[in-house]
Design a protein around this motif. Structure first.
Motif, short mmCIF file in Angstrom:
data_model
loop_
_atom_site.label_atom_id
_atom_site.label_comp_id
_atom_site.label_asym_id
_atom_site.label_seq_id
_atom_site.Cartn_x
_atom_site.Cartn_y
_atom_site.Cartn_z
N ASN A 81 0.83 -1.20 0.00
CA ASN A 81 0.00 0.00 0.00
C ASN A 81 0.86 1.25 0.00
OD1 ASN A 81 -2.41 -1.40 0.07
ND2 ASN A 81 -2.39 -1.54 2.30
N LYS A 82 2.14 1.08 -0.28
CA LYS A 82 3.05 2.21 -0.21
C LYS A 82 2.95 3.08 -1.46
CE LYS A 82 6.11 -0.10 2.91
NZ LYS A 82 7.27 -0.90 3.08
N LYS A 83 3.19 4.37 -1.24
CA LYS A 83 3.13 5.34 -2.33
C LYS A 83 4.40 6.17 -2.30
CE LYS A 83 -1.90 5.98 -2.24
NZ LYS A 83 -2.28 5.09 -1.18
N LEU A 84 4.79 6.67 -3.47
CA LEU A 84 5.94 7.55 -3.56
C LEU A 84 5.48 8.99 -3.61
CD1 LEU A 84 9.00 7.89 -3.86
CD2 LEU A 84 8.67 7.75 -6.34
N PHE A 85 5.92 9.76 -2.62
CA PHE A 85 5.65 11.19 -2.57
C PHE A 85 6.92 11.90 -3.02
CE2 PHE A 85 6.29 15.15 -0.26
CZ PHE A 85 5.14 15.84 -0.56
N PHE A 128 2.19 5.93 4.26
CA PHE A 128 1.45 7.11 4.70
C PHE A 128 0.47 7.47 3.59
CE2 PHE A 128 0.68 11.35 6.18
CZ PHE A 128 1.02 11.34 7.53
N ASP A 129 -0.83 7.41 3.86
CA ASP A 129 -1.78 7.53 2.76
C ASP A 129 -2.41 8.91 2.57
OD1 ASP A 129 -3.30 7.33 5.00
OD2 ASP A 129 -4.51 5.65 4.34
N GLN A 168 -1.85 12.20 1.37
CA GLN A 168 -0.85 12.94 0.61
C GLN A 168 -0.81 14.43 0.99
OE1 GLN A 168 1.45 11.48 -1.87
NE2 GLN A 168 0.80 9.87 -0.49
N LYS A 169 -1.96 15.01 1.32
CA LYS A 169 -1.97 16.42 1.71
C LYS A 169 -1.23 16.60 3.03
CE LYS A 169 -4.71 20.50 2.79
NZ LYS A 169 -3.51 21.05 3.39
N GLU A 170 -1.48 15.71 3.98
CA GLU A 170 -0.81 15.79 5.27
C GLU A 170 0.70 15.58 5.10
OE1 GLU A 170 -0.98 13.65 9.63
OE2 GLU A 170 -2.80 13.63 8.42
N LEU A 171 1.08 14.66 4.22
CA LEU A 171 2.49 14.40 3.96
C LEU A 171 3.14 15.63 3.32
CD1 LEU A 171 4.50 12.13 4.35
CD2 LEU A 171 3.90 11.26 2.09
N ASN A 172 2.43 16.27 2.40
CA ASN A 172 2.92 17.49 1.77
C ASN A 172 3.13 18.58 2.83
OD1 ASN A 172 3.55 19.09 -0.67
ND2 ASN A 172 1.74 20.23 -0.05
N ASP A 173 2.14 18.75 3.72
CA ASP A 173 2.25 19.74 4.79
C ASP A 173 3.43 19.43 5.73
OD1 ASP A 173 0.01 20.97 3.72
OD2 ASP A 173 -1.37 20.24 5.28
N LEU A 174 3.61 18.14 6.02
CA LEU A 174 4.70 17.71 6.89
C LEU A 174 6.06 18.09 6.29
CD1 LEU A 174 5.75 16.00 9.35
CD2 LEU A 174 5.77 14.08 7.77
N TRP A 175 6.26 17.71 5.03
CA TRP A 175 7.53 18.02 4.37
C TRP A 175 7.74 19.52 4.22
CZ3 TRP A 175 11.73 15.36 4.14
CH2 TRP A 175 11.67 13.97 4.18
N HIS A 176 6.67 20.24 3.91
CA HIS A 176 6.77 21.69 3.78
C HIS A 176 7.28 22.30 5.09
CE1 HIS A 176 5.95 25.66 2.15
NE2 HIS A 176 5.41 25.97 3.33
#
Length: 138
Positions: A8-12, A115-116, A118-126
């Protein structure tokens, strides 16, 4: 009959411009002391097996520096926590790139995980990159 488990992994991926030289930035993406300044609450290295331990919210996550090229990139692979991880490990890669046309330095993020959101992951990295910018003054 055997069942195959699908990952279930995705590449961000994301790119961020940083106003600092690649030589100045590289220790922040490849060393435990540099990473602990912006990426994790703390980062330690086990000198015996050369594994890195990343601490977030009092949880330890072990990884190995799977690949690197000085002043270019560092890729950390998390050590397996289950059978699926053994075949398909989570990782993150931090890559430094120079754009000749604009004379700008970019940090390119690759985060492969389960981590599914994507918006939260984007906010985290930002947020992490903003901390890096403040740390290096760029």
């Amino acid at each position: 009959m055997a069942t195959l488990s699908m990952s279930n992994k995705k590449l961000f991926t994301a790119d961020y411009e940083i106003h600092a030289s690649i030589k100045m930035l590289y220790p922040y993406i490849q060393t435990a002391s540099g990473l602990s300044e912006w990426f994790a609450d703390d980062v330690t290295i086990n000198n015996e097996d050369k594994s890195f331990t990343f601490f977030w919210d009092n949880e330890a996550h072990k990884a190995k520096l799977a690949a690197f090229r000085t002043n270019h990139f560092a890729r950390f692979e998390f050590l397996p926590e289950n059978k699926d991880d053994e075949k398909d490990p989570s990782y993150f890669e931090l890559r430094l790139e120079f754009n000749d046309l604009t004379q700008s330095v970019y940090i390119k993020i690759f985060d492969y995980s389960d981590f599914d959101d994507q918006k939260e992951l984007n906010d985290l990295w930002h947020g992490l990159v903003e901390t890096l910018r403040k740390t290096v003054g760029g």
